[in-house]
Scaffold this active site. Structure first.
Site, mmCIF file in Angstrom:
data_model
loop_
_atom_site.group_PDB
_atom_site.id
_atom_site.type_symbol
_atom_site.label_atom_id
_atom_site.label_comp_id
_atom_site.label_asym_id
_atom_site.label_seq_id
_atom_site.Cartn_x
_atom_site.Cartn_y
_atom_site.Cartn_z
ATOM 1 N N ALA A 169 0.860 -1.185 0.000
ATOM 2 C CA ALA A 169 0.000 0.000 0.000
ATOM 3 C C ALA A 169 0.893 1.230 0.000
ATOM 4 O O ALA A 169 2.033 1.185 0.484
ATOM 5 C CB ALA A 169 -0.886 -0.019 1.239
ATOM 6 N N GLY A 180 0.697 -5.052 0.896
ATOM 7 C CA GLY A 180 -0.492 -5.135 0.052
ATOM 8 C C GLY A 180 -0.209 -5.769 -1.308
ATOM 9 O O GLY A 180 -1.115 -6.324 -1.934
ATOM 10 N N GLU A 204 -0.403 -9.363 -0.677
ATOM 11 C CA GLU A 204 -1.825 -9.669 -0.415
ATOM 12 C C GLU A 204 -2.640 -9.655 -1.710
ATOM 13 O O GLU A 204 -3.524 -10.490 -1.901
ATOM 14 C CB GLU A 204 -2.381 -8.656 0.597
ATOM 15 N N GLU A 211 4.687 -5.069 7.209
ATOM 16 C CA GLU A 211 3.927 -3.998 7.883
ATOM 17 C C GLU A 211 4.370 -3.769 9.316
ATOM 18 O O GLU A 211 4.258 -2.661 9.837
ATOM 19 C CB GLU A 211 2.426 -4.317 7.850
HETATM 20 N N1 CAA Z 1 4.595 3.128 -0.676
HETATM 21 C C1 CAA Z 1 5.004 4.286 -1.224
HETATM 22 N N2 CAA Z 1 6.174 4.416 -1.879
HETATM 23 C C2 CAA Z 1 6.963 3.328 -1.961
HETATM 24 C C3 CAA Z 1 6.601 2.091 -1.409
HETATM 25 C C4 CAA Z 1 5.342 2.012 -0.738
HETATM 26 N N3 CAA Z 1 4.877 0.865 -0.210
HETATM 27 N N4 CAA Z 1 7.589 1.204 -1.641
HETATM 28 C C5 CAA Z 1 8.533 1.877 -2.333
HETATM 29 N N5 CAA Z 1 8.174 3.145 -2.526
HETATM 30 C C6 CAA Z 1 8.912 4.211 -3.210
HETATM 31 C C7 CAA Z 1 10.074 4.723 -2.365
HETATM 32 O O1 CAA Z 1 9.634 5.674 -1.438
HETATM 33 C C8 CAA Z 1 10.972 5.292 -3.429
HETATM 34 O O2 CAA Z 1 10.467 6.549 -3.803
HETATM 35 P P1 CAA Z 1 11.510 7.806 -4.046
HETATM 36 O O3 CAA Z 1 12.364 7.361 -5.198
HETATM 37 O O4 CAA Z 1 10.595 8.944 -4.357
HETATM 38 O O5 CAA Z 1 12.278 7.944 -2.787
HETATM 39 C C9 CAA Z 1 10.760 4.360 -4.624
HETATM 40 O O6 CAA Z 1 9.525 3.678 -4.370
HETATM 41 C C10 CAA Z 1 11.843 3.323 -4.739
HETATM 42 O O7 CAA Z 1 11.976 2.673 -3.490
HETATM 43 P P2 CAA Z 1 13.392 2.462 -2.737
HETATM 44 O O8 CAA Z 1 14.320 3.587 -3.062
HETATM 45 O O9 CAA Z 1 13.099 2.220 -1.299
HETATM 46 O O10 CAA Z 1 13.886 1.141 -3.484
HETATM 47 P P3 CAA Z 1 14.823 -0.006 -2.883
HETATM 48 O O11 CAA Z 1 15.132 -0.899 -4.049
HETATM 49 O O12 CAA Z 1 15.965 0.575 -2.107
HETATM 50 O O13 CAA Z 1 13.908 -0.793 -1.832
HETATM 51 C C11 CAA Z 1 11.880 -1.888 -1.087
HETATM 52 C C12 CAA Z 1 12.773 -1.491 -2.281
HETATM 53 C C13 CAA Z 1 12.616 -2.910 -0.209
HETATM 54 C C14 CAA Z 1 10.626 -2.501 -1.687
HETATM 55 C C15 CAA Z 1 11.565 -0.626 -0.239
HETATM 56 O O14 CAA Z 1 11.077 0.400 -1.120
HETATM 57 C C16 CAA Z 1 10.507 -0.863 0.808
HETATM 58 O O15 CAA Z 1 10.805 -1.409 1.848
HETATM 59 N N6 CAA Z 1 9.261 -0.424 0.528
HETATM 60 C C17 CAA Z 1 8.165 -0.517 1.494
HETATM 61 C C18 CAA Z 1 7.623 -1.913 1.586
HETATM 62 C C19 CAA Z 1 6.528 -1.970 2.619
HETATM 63 O O16 CAA Z 1 6.697 -1.632 3.777
HETATM 64 N N7 CAA Z 1 5.328 -2.406 2.181
HETATM 65 C C20 CAA Z 1 4.161 -2.518 3.035
HETATM 66 C C21 CAA Z 1 3.324 -1.273 2.942
HETATM 67 S S1 CAA Z 1 1.997 -1.243 4.134
HETATM 68 C C22 CAA Z 1 0.778 -2.202 3.455
HETATM 69 O O17 CAA Z 1 0.913 -2.740 2.390
HETATM 70 C C23 CAA Z 1 -0.485 -2.326 4.289
HETATM 71 C C24 CAA Z 1 -1.430 -3.369 3.825
HETATM 72 O O18 CAA Z 1 -1.385 -4.518 4.231
HETATM 73 C C25 CAA Z 1 -2.504 -3.021 2.913
#
Ligand code: CAA
Length: 259
Positions: free
Chosen positions: A66, A110, A113, A133
């Site tokens: 998400a 998400g 999921e 999460e």
């Molecule tokens: N939401 C918003 N933006 C996201 C994102 C997310 N879930 N995941 C990645 N991005 C964005 C980053 O902010 C970044 O944006 P900028 O270039 O503007 O800074 C861009 O995508 C690239 O990401 P990274 O620079 O972090 O890329 P990376 O290769 O170093 O890492 C990753 C990749 C491990 C996937 C890392 O981005 C990450 O940990 N993302 C979050 C994953 C996460 O926590 N997901 C769960 C979300 S909560 C949820 O999903 C609730 C639910 O159950 C419904």
């Protein structure tokens, strides 16, 4: 229909392909994207020519979860009143034709999921799955705590949900989350092959098969077996059952008409 956050096309006029398209955000799932996804799925489901759908992302990310930026300032009142997740994310559960997730790169939160809401997952060898999460101070909110243990068992589901670690494609296949692993450059070809195979069968039978397998996760074994038996019996009322069995008996290919 035109979309901002997804692209949509058909293959062989039979397979509806939906590509999540927020590459800079690793296909982070916001409300608008989920509304578009629901609209595209419903349109394909209603299209008689379409027998199967594929949801995919980019090489780097199926979906990284998400959209955290969008979510960060939500209050309880916001999410509760707007029925966050349920309202825009669960359309896929009402889709009756088969939906395959073709996953490369990250399928996190998400994203994982969403893949689990599809009927099965074909993973590229670079796929990574996880429910991170917990690192954000929350828990999975789109069915992860329920579908993941059903797919991989309690111990691994707890491990992934409590530590937030990722598992690679090999571990995901071993655990039963994904149906097969293919080389990254063959992901769409292999998934399309599976989709076209499904399209070659009676749509009534593939819809009934999907409905019946899903029932396995929703009730007791006895109820599920009875549900399956009734659908199995009902299929004897279709032209496609006569065609499929006659074709086998007479050693010829079946020509299903979805009747
Ligand atoms: N939401 C918003 N933006 C996201 C994102 C997310 N879930 N995941 C990645 N991005 C964005 C980053 O902010 C970044 O944006 P900028 O270039 O503007 O800074 C861009 O995508 C690239 O990401 P990274 O620079 O972090 O890329 P990376 O290769 O170093 O890492 C990753 C990749 C491990 C996937 C890392 O981005 C990450 O940990 N993302 C979050 C994953 C996460 O926590 N997901 C769960 C979300 S909560 C949820 O999903 C609730 C639910 O159950 C419904």
């Amino acid at each position: 229909m035109s979309f901002e956050f997804i692209t949509v096309h058909t293959e062989a006029d039979k397979v509806g392909v939906i590509t999540l398209n927020r590459p800079k955000q690793l296909n982070a799932l916001n409300a608008d994207l989920m509304v578009e996804l629901g609209q595209a799925l419903k349109a394909f489901d209603a299209n008689e020519a379409i027998g199967c759908m594929i949801i995919t992302g980019s090489e780097k990310a199926f979906a990284a979860g998400a959209d955290i930026g969008a979510m960060a300032t939500y209050s309880f009142a916001d999410v509760y009143k707007n029925d966050y997740i349920t309202r825009d994310w669960e359309t896929i559960r009402s889709i009756r034709k088969p939906v395959i997730a073709a996953v490369s790169g990250f399928a996190l939160g998400g994203g994982c999921e969403l893949a689990m809401m599809c009927d099965f997952i074909i993973a590229a060898d670079n796929a990574k799955f996880g429910q991170p999460e917990i690192k954000l101070g929350v828990i999975p909110g789109a069915g992860g705590t329920q579908r993941l243990p059903r797919a991989v068992g309690k111990s691994k589901a707890m491990d992934l949900t409590l530590t937030g670690r990722m598992m690679d494609a090999t571990e995901a296949e071993r655990a039963g989350l994904v149906s097969r692993i293919v080389p990254l450059d063959k992901l769409m070809e292999e998934t399309l092959g599976a989709a076209l195979m499904i399209c070659g069968y009676s749509q009534i039978a593939t819809m009934a098969a999907k409905e019946s397998v899903n029932r396995a996760f929703e009730g007791t074994l006895a109820d599920g077996v009875m549900f399956e038996r009734r659908l199995f019996h009902a299929l004897f009322a279709t032209t496609d059952q006569k065609e499929g069995m006659d074709a086998f008996v007479n050693k010829r290919p079946a020509a299903f008409t979805n009747q």
